[in-house]
Design a protein around this motif. Structure first.
Motif, PDB file in Angstrom:
ATOM      1  N   LEU A   1       0.849  -1.214   0.000  1.00  0.00           N
ATOM      2  CA  LEU A   1       0.000   0.000   0.000  1.00  0.00           C
ATOM      3  C   LEU A   1       0.869   1.243   0.000  1.00  0.00           C
ATOM      4  O   LEU A   1       1.603   1.496   0.947  1.00  0.00           O
ATOM      5  CB  LEU A   1      -0.893  -0.017   1.251  1.00  0.00           C
ATOM      6  N   ARG A   3       0.980   5.388  -0.452  1.00  0.00           N
ATOM      7  CA  ARG A   3       0.296   6.662  -0.629  1.00  0.00           C
ATOM      8  C   ARG A   3       1.202   7.557  -1.464  1.00  0.00           C
ATOM      9  O   ARG A   3       2.330   7.844  -1.072  1.00  0.00           O
ATOM     10  CB  ARG A   3       0.088   7.348   0.715  1.00  0.00           C
ATOM     11  N   LEU A  14      -6.107  13.706  11.462  1.00  0.00           N
ATOM     12  CA  LEU A  14      -6.871  12.949  10.467  1.00  0.00           C
ATOM     13  C   LEU A  14      -8.364  13.197  10.631  1.00  0.00           C
ATOM     14  O   LEU A  14      -9.063  13.504   9.664  1.00  0.00           O
ATOM     15  CB  LEU A  14      -6.606  11.454  10.652  1.00  0.00           C
ATOM     16  N   ILE A  15      -8.830  12.993  11.830  1.00  0.00           N
ATOM     17  CA  ILE A  15     -10.218  13.345  12.155  1.00  0.00           C
ATOM     18  C   ILE A  15     -10.179  14.162  13.439  1.00  0.00           C
ATOM     19  O   ILE A  15      -9.181  14.150  14.154  1.00  0.00           O
ATOM     20  CB  ILE A  15     -11.139  12.112  12.321  1.00  0.00           C
ATOM     21  N   ALA A  36     -17.417  12.762  13.485  1.00  0.00           N
ATOM     22  CA  ALA A  36     -16.687  11.537  13.847  1.00  0.00           C
ATOM     23  C   ALA A  36     -17.615  10.324  13.835  1.00  0.00           C
ATOM     24  O   ALA A  36     -17.269   9.265  13.300  1.00  0.00           O
ATOM     25  CB  ALA A  36     -16.034  11.708  15.221  1.00  0.00           C
ATOM     26  N   LEU A  39     -18.540   9.392  10.265  1.00  0.00           N
ATOM     27  CA  LEU A  39     -17.454   8.659   9.596  1.00  0.00           C
ATOM     28  C   LEU A  39     -17.408   7.214  10.079  1.00  0.00           C
ATOM     29  O   LEU A  39     -17.158   6.294   9.288  1.00  0.00           O
ATOM     30  CB  LEU A  39     -16.115   9.355   9.854  1.00  0.00           C
ATOM     31  N   ALA A  40     -17.654   7.022  11.375  1.00  0.00           N
ATOM     32  CA  ALA A  40     -17.682   5.652  11.898  1.00  0.00           C
ATOM     33  C   ALA A  40     -18.811   4.858  11.244  1.00  0.00           C
ATOM     34  O   ALA A  40     -18.632   3.706  10.847  1.00  0.00           O
ATOM     35  CB  ALA A  40     -17.847   5.671  13.416  1.00  0.00           C
ATOM     36  N   LYS A  41     -19.973   5.488  11.110  1.00  0.00           N
ATOM     37  CA  LYS A  41     -21.123   4.803  10.523  1.00  0.00           C
ATOM     38  C   LYS A  41     -20.868   4.485   9.052  1.00  0.00           C
ATOM     39  O   LYS A  41     -21.413   3.512   8.526  1.00  0.00           O
ATOM     40  CB  LYS A  41     -22.388   5.669  10.644  1.00  0.00           C
ATOM     41  N   LYS A  43     -18.219   3.393   7.839  1.00  0.00           N
ATOM     42  CA  LYS A  43     -17.392   2.179   7.787  1.00  0.00           C
ATOM     43  C   LYS A  43     -16.437   2.220   6.588  1.00  0.00           C
ATOM     44  O   LYS A  43     -16.495   1.360   5.700  1.00  0.00           O
ATOM     45  CB  LYS A  43     -18.287   0.942   7.692  1.00  0.00           C
ATOM     46  N   LEU A  44     -15.585   3.212   6.604  1.00  0.00           N
ATOM     47  CA  LEU A  44     -14.698   3.442   5.465  1.00  0.00           C
ATOM     48  C   LEU A  44     -13.573   2.411   5.403  1.00  0.00           C
ATOM     49  O   LEU A  44     -13.032   2.001   6.416  1.00  0.00           O
ATOM     50  CB  LEU A  44     -14.132   4.860   5.540  1.00  0.00           C
ATOM     51  N   GLN A  45     -13.256   2.034   4.182  1.00  0.00           N
ATOM     52  CA  GLN A  45     -12.166   1.098   3.923  1.00  0.00           C
ATOM     53  C   GLN A  45     -11.368   1.595   2.730  1.00  0.00           C
ATOM     54  O   GLN A  45     -11.878   2.357   1.900  1.00  0.00           O
ATOM     55  CB  GLN A  45     -12.736  -0.290   3.632  1.00  0.00           C
ATOM     56  N   ASN A  46     -10.202   1.096   2.667  1.00  0.00           N
ATOM     57  CA  ASN A  46      -9.148   1.495   1.717  1.00  0.00           C
ATOM     58  C   ASN A  46      -9.514   2.303   0.464  1.00  0.00           C
ATOM     59  O   ASN A  46      -9.254   3.489   0.394  1.00  0.00           O
ATOM     60  CB  ASN A  46      -8.381   0.234   1.327  1.00  0.00           C
ATOM     61  N   LEU A  67      -8.960   9.618   5.855  1.00  0.00           N
ATOM     62  CA  LEU A  67      -9.022   8.214   6.268  1.00  0.00           C
ATOM     63  C   LEU A  67      -8.722   7.285   5.110  1.00  0.00           C
ATOM     64  O   LEU A  67      -8.073   6.253   5.284  1.00  0.00           O
ATOM     65  CB  LEU A  67     -10.417   7.895   6.844  1.00  0.00           C
TER      66      LEU A  67
ATOM     67  N   LEU B   1       5.329   8.749   1.929  1.00  0.00           N
ATOM     68  CA  LEU B   1       4.792   7.994   3.072  1.00  0.00           C
ATOM     69  C   LEU B   1       4.505   6.556   2.626  1.00  0.00           C
ATOM     70  O   LEU B   1       3.654   6.297   1.792  1.00  0.00           O
ATOM     71  CB  LEU B   1       3.486   8.648   3.540  1.00  0.00           C
ATOM     72  N   LEU B   9      -8.044  -4.503   6.438  1.00  0.00           N
ATOM     73  CA  LEU B   9      -9.046  -3.639   5.824  1.00  0.00           C
ATOM     74  C   LEU B   9     -10.031  -4.363   4.931  1.00  0.00           C
ATOM     75  O   LEU B   9     -11.064  -3.821   4.566  1.00  0.00           O
ATOM     76  CB  LEU B   9      -8.378  -2.530   5.026  1.00  0.00           C
ATOM     77  N   PRO B  13     -13.828  -1.974   8.862  1.00  0.00           N
ATOM     78  CA  PRO B  13     -13.576  -0.565   8.548  1.00  0.00           C
ATOM     79  C   PRO B  13     -12.440  -0.025   9.412  1.00  0.00           C
ATOM     80  O   PRO B  13     -12.088  -0.622  10.441  1.00  0.00           O
ATOM     81  CB  PRO B  13     -14.892   0.112   8.907  1.00  0.00           C
ATOM     82  N   LEU B  14     -11.896   1.122   9.018  1.00  0.00           N
ATOM     83  CA  LEU B  14     -10.861   1.781   9.809  1.00  0.00           C
ATOM     84  C   LEU B  14     -11.396   2.173  11.179  1.00  0.00           C
ATOM     85  O   LEU B  14     -10.787   1.887  12.206  1.00  0.00           O
ATOM     86  CB  LEU B  14     -10.412   3.056   9.085  1.00  0.00           C
ATOM     87  N   ILE B  15     -12.502   2.860  11.172  1.00  0.00           N
ATOM     88  CA  ILE B  15     -13.202   3.157  12.423  1.00  0.00           C
ATOM     89  C   ILE B  15     -14.665   2.790  12.206  1.00  0.00           C
ATOM     90  O   ILE B  15     -15.108   2.637  11.080  1.00  0.00           O
ATOM     91  CB  ILE B  15     -13.079   4.643  12.845  1.00  0.00           C
ATOM     92  N   GLY B  16     -15.377   2.616  13.305  1.00  0.00           N
ATOM     93  CA  GLY B  16     -16.771   2.228  13.200  1.00  0.00           C
ATOM     94  C   GLY B  16     -16.967   0.720  13.240  1.00  0.00           C
ATOM     95  O   GLY B  16     -18.028   0.217  12.874  1.00  0.00           O
ATOM     96  N   LEU B  44      -5.432  12.554  16.141  1.00  0.00           N
ATOM     97  CA  LEU B  44      -4.304  11.691  15.767  1.00  0.00           C
ATOM     98  C   LEU B  44      -3.639  12.149  14.478  1.00  0.00           C
ATOM     99  O   LEU B  44      -4.301  12.597  13.548  1.00  0.00           O
ATOM    100  CB  LEU B  44      -4.787  10.250  15.633  1.00  0.00           C
TER     101      LEU B  44
END
Lengths: 203, 203, 203, 203
Positions: A1, A3, A14-15, A36, A39-41, A43-46, A67, B1, B9, B13-16, B44
């Motif tokens: 991975l 970036r 970040l958040i 916040a 964003l949790a709800k 459920k973000l992924q890559n 994120l 980075l 992942l 999810p990252l969070i949530g 963070l």
């Protein structure tokens, strides 16, 4: 991975970016705490595709982009009062993987890739039309998250989502934050936000 | 980075992360929504050092490690009932940059690098001693975040933080979440959590 | 103004009776704090007629009867599990101006005098039918108060009330109460209650 | 039980008087919902003596006087900005058994009969001194109720009450009320209020 570029991490988290850091129209943006949870709800992924419909000042898109720097984010907003601030904010926070789509949804959605996640922070009067369009395009294991601050949006969202066969969870967030009052700390309430999460398939 | 490894992942999810995904002792862990706000308050950034004191089932450390894979995280926990589940959770979520420190804080803190962020989710009876130690070690622009569910911890935390010269913000989060009740959606309240954020320097 | 008898004031307060004092089925009754707000919303005056539909354990009727000893109160309840406790409570608190109507509303309403106030704490599946009947009978300057704990009752109530041309105010009450946890005071949340107040005429 | 006069029941309810009906300085008064819960916590009975310290615009005293027309109520207030409105309100609502004591508590308390109930809605900077005086005078089975909107008043109240050997319950009330926003109903939050109830003797 890998970036290939990075968000402005030297200065900002970040958040949890402070509300005052966002340029905004009449302070209409999602507050830090509710952002916040939203964003949790989500459920973000890559490398997901996220549509942010009624992006407003862009605070949700910006933190989402922190994120998932490999994600594809689309901030859909037409209201010119918001768009000015939205552009400023995308610049300031180097949210390079957020593409601004200046359109009044559901217009403008046709040209976007199918979404894994859809966030609706503001739907104008078009909630039903937007959800119809979203429902056709959302990937099978996708999620819709809607933030409602009025009883009417709450009610309409649930009705429309149930009509389209979604499972639904509603969370009501009440936040109070201390603010200095002479030498005291006054608890100041933010208006409650209803965060609706919807998905297809078994509960 | 460059990230040399990545969290799990594909599945999570990252969070949530859903509450049910965490192994826990008597369901004592920070709920999804409060976890998200806690992470936002921790502000963070890329490669910070985070102490998670009274890490419990590790849910905050795990999502923090998803956010800052280059960070150095230390989950300090002694209670053996928690440690078992904490280990399971660190494994399950591939939280490879979280180091478990089996100690009863403030013991065990001496050997750790100075923190940029300190989260105190549980302090046993040692809150004052822990804050004294934390205050000596926290970097100049560091942050302390404390979650309190009792009036006593709220009161003691603020007293001790003010004694050490910190600026303080307190946020009270009330969450209610719908849960199915026959064919209805009952709003079920979670106990409120007070999230205290403290920092040195001007307000 | 002469009261010819008096409630059991030697032992119990007019309002604010402790929850534990009410006999109840599965602790299903309106909590002390929400009861107080409900009574406030009912805007009780001297000799009004109040229908308490789905009276449950009768806690609202009982405190209402303390407030308006010259009022005419009707506690409508059919569920036999509640009726037993309701009778016990009416006796215990000497609520002599509350008449128990054992019927499954809207049945049983025909024989009652037209109401000035209607409280609906539980409507079973008959909310629409009840509101239709209530709307025909409610006096011109009357008030309807509905307590909803599910999203569905909230939504349905508003829809039906708006259909009948009512003005509506909704209040959401979130209460947390300290309870002893070892030597600490834990904040324990009660589920939120939506108190809907409806009236005809200008807002 | 004979009431020799009666409150203005033709126009106003016993409790639940609309906020707008009270003349007030900068809208500083106890809101309808919180007032109702406060009255419930005061556990009012027939002919009690109530001290309302820091009575402000008098809204609590006025509704308390409706509940216990045989009670003896003392509204203690010194701030001249409040006193003007307090007098207007006592007049308007015919609260004839509320005596205004223009003093800066604990001054002025010496001449009053021992209280069964004490409500402290505002203590200026004198909370400790007031509680010391109240503790000496409160009857054996009496109750103290304090409303706190700042963290500092909450903390100080509890400290002082525990020092004097009281049992304590704290209730936090979060209310949101719909208000019209164009054709929608926006949920508008009121600042949370901590209602502290204290009594001597077994818990």
């Amino acid at each position: 991975l890998i970036r290939t570029w990075e968000p402005n991490l030297a200065q900002y988290p970040l958040i949890g970016i402070e509300d005052e850091e966002f340029a905004s129209f009449k302070k209409l943006f999602t507050r830090q705490e509710v952002r916040a949870v939203t964003l949790a709800k989500l459920k973000l992924q890559n490398d997901l595709v996220l549509w942010d419909i009624g992006a407003g000042s862009g605070s949700v898109s910006i933190e989402a982009s922190n994120l998932i720097p490999n994600g594809k984010l689309f901030a859909i907003e037409k209201n010119s009062q918001y768009v000015t601030f939205l552009k400023q904010n995308l610049d300031k926070f180097c949210a390079r993987n957020v593409k601004l789509v200046e359109a009044y949804a559901p217009e403008g959605l046709d040209d976007l890739p199918d979404p894994d996640r859809v966030f609706i922070g503001g739907a104008g009067g078009n909630l039903e039309e937007i959800l119809e369009q979203v429902d056709r395009r959302l990937k099978g294991d996708g999620l819709i998250v809607i933030n409602a601050v009025t009883l009417d949006t709450l009610t309409k969202s649930i009705e429309a989502l149930e009509y389209h066969g979604y499972q639904i969870e509603v969370v009501c967030i009440n936040v109070s934050r201390t603010k200095p009052l002479t030498e005291f700390k006054l608890f100041e309430a933010h208006n409650p936000v209803y965060i609706i999460t919807a998905w297809k398939g078994a509960e």
